[in-house]
Design a protein around this motif. Structure first.
Motif, PDB file in Angstrom:
ATOM      1  N   LYS A 234       0.855  -1.106  -0.088  1.00  0.00           N
ATOM      2  CA  LYS A 234      -0.065  -0.014   0.151  1.00  0.00           C
ATOM      3  C   LYS A 234       0.994   1.261  -0.102  1.00  0.00           C
ATOM      4  O   LYS A 234       0.465   2.170  -0.724  1.00  0.00           O
ATOM      5  N   ARG A 235       2.138   1.185   0.554  1.00  0.00           N
ATOM      6  CA  ARG A 235       2.969   2.397   0.717  1.00  0.00           C
ATOM      7  C   ARG A 235       3.414   2.774  -0.657  1.00  0.00           C
ATOM      8  O   ARG A 235       3.628   3.895  -1.143  1.00  0.00           O
ATOM      9  N   PHE A 236       3.888   1.663  -1.490  1.00  0.00           N
ATOM     10  CA  PHE A 236       4.489   1.910  -2.747  1.00  0.00           C
ATOM     11  C   PHE A 236       3.566   1.254  -3.987  1.00  0.00           C
ATOM     12  O   PHE A 236       3.807  -0.057  -4.133  1.00  0.00           O
ATOM     13  N   LYS A 237       2.877   2.102  -4.648  1.00  0.00           N
ATOM     14  CA  LYS A 237       2.342   1.769  -5.614  1.00  0.00           C
ATOM     15  C   LYS A 237       3.016   1.278  -6.761  1.00  0.00           C
ATOM     16  O   LYS A 237       2.894   0.296  -8.026  1.00  0.00           O
ATOM     17  N   TYR A 238       3.823   2.270  -7.131  1.00  0.00           N
ATOM     18  CA  TYR A 238       4.880   2.146  -8.243  1.00  0.00           C
ATOM     19  C   TYR A 238       6.159   1.802  -8.021  1.00  0.00           C
ATOM     20  O   TYR A 238       7.003   2.441  -7.063  1.00  0.00           O
ATOM     21  N   ILE A 239       6.800   0.633  -8.364  1.00  0.00           N
ATOM     22  CA  ILE A 239       7.979   0.215  -8.169  1.00  0.00           C
ATOM     23  C   ILE A 239       8.840   0.037  -9.381  1.00  0.00           C
ATOM     24  O   ILE A 239       8.350  -0.540 -10.243  1.00  0.00           O
ATOM     25  N   PHE A 240      10.405   0.698  -9.429  1.00  0.00           N
ATOM     26  CA  PHE A 240      11.104   0.611 -10.540  1.00  0.00           C
ATOM     27  C   PHE A 240      12.558  -0.001 -10.065  1.00  0.00           C
ATOM     28  O   PHE A 240      13.033   0.642  -9.311  1.00  0.00           O
ATOM     29  N   LEU A 241      12.783  -1.005 -10.743  1.00  0.00           N
ATOM     30  CA  LEU A 241      13.938  -1.908 -10.322  1.00  0.00           C
ATOM     31  C   LEU A 241      14.934  -1.600 -11.678  1.00  0.00           C
ATOM     32  O   LEU A 241      14.808  -2.005 -12.829  1.00  0.00           O
ATOM     33  N   ASP A 242      16.097  -0.865 -11.327  1.00  0.00           N
ATOM     34  CA  ASP A 242      17.101  -0.635 -12.289  1.00  0.00           C
ATOM     35  C   ASP A 242      18.139  -1.802 -12.274  1.00  0.00           C
ATOM     36  O   ASP A 242      18.350  -2.338 -11.163  1.00  0.00           O
ATOM     37  N   GLU A 243      18.446  -1.963 -13.490  1.00  0.00           N
ATOM     38  CA  GLU A 243      19.675  -3.203 -13.896  1.00  0.00           C
ATOM     39  C   GLU A 243      19.311  -4.209 -13.278  1.00  0.00           C
ATOM     40  O   GLU A 243      19.958  -4.824 -12.313  1.00  0.00           O
ATOM     41  N   PHE A 244      18.131  -4.766 -13.446  1.00  0.00           N
ATOM     42  CA  PHE A 244      17.553  -5.968 -12.991  1.00  0.00           C
ATOM     43  C   PHE A 244      18.201  -7.263 -13.099  1.00  0.00           C
ATOM     44  O   PHE A 244      18.409  -8.163 -12.004  1.00  0.00           O
ATOM     45  N   GLN A 245      19.167  -7.166 -14.253  1.00  0.00           N
ATOM     46  CA  GLN A 245      20.062  -8.319 -14.321  1.00  0.00           C
ATOM     47  C   GLN A 245      21.076  -8.563 -13.524  1.00  0.00           C
ATOM     48  O   GLN A 245      21.782  -9.623 -13.168  1.00  0.00           O
ATOM     49  N   ASP A 246      21.549  -7.349 -12.666  1.00  0.00           N
ATOM     50  CA  ASP A 246      22.591  -7.325 -11.700  1.00  0.00           C
ATOM     51  C   ASP A 246      21.829  -7.615 -10.261  1.00  0.00           C
ATOM     52  O   ASP A 246      22.609  -7.501  -9.368  1.00  0.00           O
ATOM     53  N   THR A 247      20.565  -7.782 -10.147  1.00  0.00           N
ATOM     54  CA  THR A 247      19.968  -7.718  -9.091  1.00  0.00           C
ATOM     55  C   THR A 247      20.372  -9.297  -8.307  1.00  0.00           C
ATOM     56  O   THR A 247      20.127 -10.319  -8.882  1.00  0.00           O
ATOM     57  N   LYS A 268      10.782  -3.819 -14.098  1.00  0.00           N
ATOM     58  CA  LYS A 268      12.148  -4.102 -14.153  1.00  0.00           C
ATOM     59  C   LYS A 268      12.848  -3.630 -15.304  1.00  0.00           C
ATOM     60  O   LYS A 268      12.489  -3.696 -16.500  1.00  0.00           O
ATOM     61  N   ILE A 269      13.946  -2.740 -15.149  1.00  0.00           N
ATOM     62  CA  ILE A 269      14.601  -1.935 -16.095  1.00  0.00           C
ATOM     63  C   ILE A 269      16.125  -2.426 -16.235  1.00  0.00           C
ATOM     64  O   ILE A 269      16.852  -2.427 -15.275  1.00  0.00           O
ATOM     65  N   GLY A 270      16.433  -2.860 -17.443  1.00  0.00           N
ATOM     66  CA  GLY A 270      17.894  -3.468 -17.602  1.00  0.00           C
ATOM     67  C   GLY A 270      18.109  -4.083 -18.855  1.00  0.00           C
ATOM     68  O   GLY A 270      17.567  -3.800 -19.756  1.00  0.00           O
ATOM     69  N   ASP A 271      19.259  -4.976 -19.131  1.00  0.00           N
ATOM     70  CA  ASP A 271      19.502  -5.569 -20.201  1.00  0.00           C
ATOM     71  C   ASP A 271      19.982  -7.224 -19.607  1.00  0.00           C
ATOM     72  O   ASP A 271      21.258  -7.216 -19.332  1.00  0.00           O
ATOM     73  N   PRO A 272      19.110  -8.097 -20.200  1.00  0.00           N
ATOM     74  CA  PRO A 272      19.555  -9.371 -19.490  1.00  0.00           C
ATOM     75  C   PRO A 272      20.868 -10.070 -20.358  1.00  0.00           C
ATOM     76  O   PRO A 272      21.546 -10.894 -19.631  1.00  0.00           O
ATOM     77  N   TYR A 273      21.023  -9.646 -21.385  1.00  0.00           N
ATOM     78  CA  TYR A 273      22.231  -9.865 -22.197  1.00  0.00           C
ATOM     79  C   TYR A 273      23.442  -9.490 -21.814  1.00  0.00           C
ATOM     80  O   TYR A 273      24.575  -9.664 -22.401  1.00  0.00           O
ATOM     81  N   GLN A 274      23.435  -8.453 -20.894  1.00  0.00           N
ATOM     82  CA  GLN A 274      24.908  -7.982 -20.272  1.00  0.00           C
ATOM     83  C   GLN A 274      25.056  -8.635 -18.764  1.00  0.00           C
ATOM     84  O   GLN A 274      25.594  -8.091 -18.006  1.00  0.00           O
ATOM     85  N   THR A 275      24.354  -9.910 -18.679  1.00  0.00           N
ATOM     86  CA  THR A 275      24.668 -10.466 -17.562  1.00  0.00           C
ATOM     87  C   THR A 275      26.054 -11.239 -17.837  1.00  0.00           C
ATOM     88  O   THR A 275      26.169 -12.143 -18.566  1.00  0.00           O
TER      89      THR A 275
END
Length: 589
Positions: A234-247, A268-275
C-alpha cells in the motif's frame, strides 16, 4: 499516463544535450504505467530516460495530491545522483517520504530488517559488515561458556576450529519460517553441534552485528507475515528496479513476492544480455512481458548489425543517418607482440579519415577476459586493479567534510569512533542537513551559514562537545567546495589502457581492441554465430561478454584473432561483413 509536451520539454532541457529529444520508444516507456520488463539495449539511454520518467511521475503525483508512493531501487548510487539532480533542476526536490530511492540492500534494511529487529528483539542499533576475527573470537568465547569442557587443553585443536566452522555455516529459513543452519563445511559431526553453532551465530546477530547476506535472510522472515507485506504494497504503488539483471537472485525473489500483484506497478529495467558474471543465472523473461527500448544513440548500423548476429534477441536498431560507425575489423595475427602497435596504427588511420572520430572525447581501450593476458598484449605491461579516482559530488563532499569534522571533535573529547560514526549516520537530523546542503549548492553558503552552524552545534551539544562559531575554518573549507568545479571530475591514468571486459560494463568508448587467448571462448562465439562452427562450445556468459565488449564503442571495434584459427572458408565468409586486416609480422624468421 499522458504526459504534456511542456513536461517533455522540461526534462529534455535538463537531461539531454542542447536540442536533444526523447525518441518514440523512450517516450512510450516514460508514459508506461503497467507491470513490464523493460529491456534497454546498450546506448539506449536507459538511466537518462528513467530519470525523466521519475521527474515527470513525481511532478504529476505532486500536482494531483496523490498519496501513491514511488519506490526506485538502483544497483549503484550513480542513478540515484542523476535522478535526484534532475528532480532538483526541475523544481520537484529530492526524493523523500513517502517515496524511496536507493539500493536493494538499503530498501530491505530500512523497511524489513530494522523493523524486524525492533519488533522482534527491541533492537534499534544494527551494523552490517563482513565476518572477521572479532566474530571468530566471539564464537570461541561463546562455545567456551556454553560447553566448558571445550576449554580443556586436550580439546584445543577442536576449540580453535569450531569458530571457523560456525562462521562458514550458512543460515537459511526453513519451512516453518525459522532459522536453521546448513552444513556448509560438510562436517561429519555437524548434527551433534548444529544447535550450539546456531545459538552462537544467532547470539552474534542479536547483538546487532549482521553481514550483508543477512539483509535478505531476515527480510524473508519479516515478509512471511502478510500484514507486513500489505503495508509495503500500500505504501509503494509504483516500483522501478534498475539494472534488474544484476540484482541478487534472493533480492529479486523477495521483490517478486512482494510487489508482483494486480494493485502494484512493478517495472524492471535493464539488459539481461549484459549478465556477465560467471555462474550467475541469466534472468528469464517472457516475450509477452517485455517492452523494448532498442534504438541506440551510441553507434551506427555498422555495429548494430553485428550485435544482432551475436545476440539476435537484442534486436538492436541504430539512428541510421545521425550515427555512423566504422566497419568492425578482424585483426589476424601470428605473433601476439604485433597486436598492440597495429591497433594504434589502425586508430591513427581512422583519425585521418574521420574528423568526428578524431574529435571524440571518449577513450580507446584494450579489453581482455583475464588480467594475466596484459603482458601478452603490451610487452612489460602488468594488469593493475584500476580504480577510477572519482571525486565526490558537491553534496557528498560537503556532507563528508562536516561529518569528519563532527566525528573528530567528539572522539577527541572521549567518544568511540565506531559508535560515533553509527550515531551520526543514523541521526534524525541528517535529512535536515541534506536539505540545507542542497540549498547551499543552489544558492550561496554565506546565506545559510548561520543555519548550518546551528545544525552542527546541535550534533556537538548532544554529545557534550563545545560549540563552534561561524568564524571556524570549517566554513571556509565548505565554501571552497561549493565553488570548486573539479569536484565533479573523473580522473583516470591515461597510460592505463588495458582493462577486463567486466570492468568497462556501462562505459562508452571510442574504440575497443578485444583480445582472446588460451581457450579462445570469445573466438568460438564469433565463429559459431556466423555459421562457421555448427556447435557452440561456450557458456552463455561468453556470448554476453562478446556482446558487452562490442557494444561499448561509438566508432571502432577491433577483434584480434590468431591467423591459424581462421580457415580460408571462414575468412571468405567473414570478410563479407567484417574488414579483415592481416598483420605482417615484424619477427624475423
Amino acid at each position: 499516463m499522458k504526459v504534456k509536451e511542456e513536461d517533455y520539454k522540461l526534462v529534455e532541457s535538463i537531461l539531454l544535450d542542447k536540442k536533444g529529444e526523447f525518441n518514440s520508444l523512450q517516450r512510450k516507456f516514460i508514459e508506461l504505467t503497467e507491470t513490464k520488463t523493460i529491456i534497454a539495449g546498450p546506448g539506449a539511454g536507459k538511466t537518462t530516460t528513467l530519470a525523466a520518467k521519475i521527474v515527470i511521475f513525481l511532478k504529476n503525483l505532486k500536482a494531483t495530491n496523490s498519496k501513491d508512493g514511488v519506490c526506485i531501487i538502483t544497483h549503484t548510487n550513480v542513478a540515484v545522483n542523476e535522478i535526484n539532480s534532475a528532480l532538483l533542476k526541475a523544481g520537484v526536490g529530492t526524493i523523500s517520504h513517502p517515496h524511496f530511492i536507493g539500493t536493494i540492500h538499503e530498501f530491505f534494511n530500512r523497511y524489513c530488517v530494522f523493523p524486524y529487529f525492533k519488533y522482534k528483539y527491541k533492537h534499534n542499533d544494527l551494523l552490517f559488515d563482513n565476518e572477521g576475527k572479532s566474530d571468530l573470537e566471539y564464537y570461541k568465547t561463546f562455545v567456551g561458556i556454553k560447553k566448558p569442557w571445550i576449554n580443556q587443553d586436550k580439546f584445543k585443536r577442536f576449540r580453535d576450529s569450531l569458530p571457523e566452522r560456525i562462521s562458514k555455516s550458512e543460515l537459511f529459513v526453513n519451512e516453518d519460517n525459522k532459522l536453521n543452519l546448513y552444513n556448509t563445511t560438510k562436517w561429519d559431526k555437524f548434527e551433534s553441534y548444529r544447535e550450539l553453532m546456531l545459538d552462537a551465530k544467532m547470539s552474534r546477530k542479536l547483538n546487532g552485528l549482521l553481514t550483508y547476506d543477512d539483509t535478505f535472510l531476515f527480510s524473508e522472515i519479516f515478509l512471511a507475515e502478510d500484514r507486513f507485506k500489505e503495508v509495503l504494497r500500500k505504501r509503494f504503488k509504483y516500483i522501478f528496479l534498475d539494472e534488474f539483471q544484476d540484482t541478487h537472485p534472493k533480492g529479486m525473489n523477495l521483490l517478486e513476492k512482494l510487489f508482483n500483484t494486480p494493485n502494484n506497478v512493478f517495472q524492471k529495467i535493464g539488459d539481461p544480455y549484459q549478465t556477465i558474471t560467471f555462474n550467475q543465472q541469466m534472468p528469464i523473461v517472457r516475450e509477452e512481458d517485455i517492452f523494448r527500448i532498442n534504438i541506440t544513440n551510441r553507434f551506427g548500423s555498422e555495429i548494430a548489425e553485428h550485435l544482432n548476429v551475436i545476440m539476435p534477441e537484442s534486436q538492436m536498431q541504430s539512428i541510421h543517418r545521425e550515427k555512423k560507425s566504422f566497419t568492425p575489423i578482424i585483426l589476424l595475427y601470428k605473433d601476439k607482440n604485433d597486436i598492440y602497435n597495429t591497433y594504434k596504427d589502425i586508430i591513427q588511420e581512422h583519425e585521418e579519415l574521420d574528423a568526428n572520430f578524431k574529435g571524440s572525447n571518449k577513450r580507446d581501450k584494450v579489453l581482455v577476459l583475464e588480467r594475466k593476458w596484459a603482458s601478452d598484449v603490451k610487452a612489460g605491461s602488468k594488469y593493475k586493479q584500476k580504480k577510477q579516482k572519482r571525486l565526490l559530488s558537491k553534496n557528498e563532499a560537503l556532507k563528508t567534510t562536516i561529518f569528519d569534522f563532527v566525528i573528530k571533535r567528539i572522539i577527541n573529547e572521549g567518544g568511540n569512533l565506531l559508535e560515533v560514526k553509527k550515531w551520526l549516520n543514523n541521526h534524525s537530523q541528517v535529512l535536515s542537513l541534506n536539505k540545507l546542503l542542497i540549498k547551499i549548492i543552489k544558492g550561496n553558503i554565506d546565506e545559510e551559514k548561520v543555519k548550518l552552524k546551528n545544525l552542527i552545534n546541535s550534533f556537538l551539544e548532544e554529545r557534550g562537545s563545545t560549540n563552534i562559531t561561524i568564524s571556524n575554518n570549517l566554513f571556509e573549507k565548505l565554501k571552497d567546495i561549493t565553488i570548486d568545479n573539479e569536484v565533479w571530475d573523473v580522473k583516470i591514468d591515461d597510460e592505463d589502457d588495458i582493462f577486463t571486459i567486466h570492468s568497462v560494463k556501462g562505459e562508452t568508448l571510442r574504440s575497443v581492441l578485444l583480445v582472446d587467448y588460451e581457450a579462445k571462448h570469445l573466438t568460438n562465439v564469433l565463429l559459431h554465430k556466423y555459421g562457421i562452427f555448427k556447435e557452440g562450445k561456450y557458456q552463455f556468459t561468453h556470448q554476453n561478454l562478446l556482446y558487452v565488449a562490442m557494444s561499448r564503442v561509438t566508432h571502432l571495434f577491433v577483434f584480434a584473432i590468431e591467423e591459424s584459427d581462421l580457415t580460408s572458408e571462414a575468412r571468405a565468409a567473414l570478410e563479407q561483413k567484417w574488414r579483415i586486416v592481416e598483420i605482417k609480422s615484424t619477427v624475423e624468421v
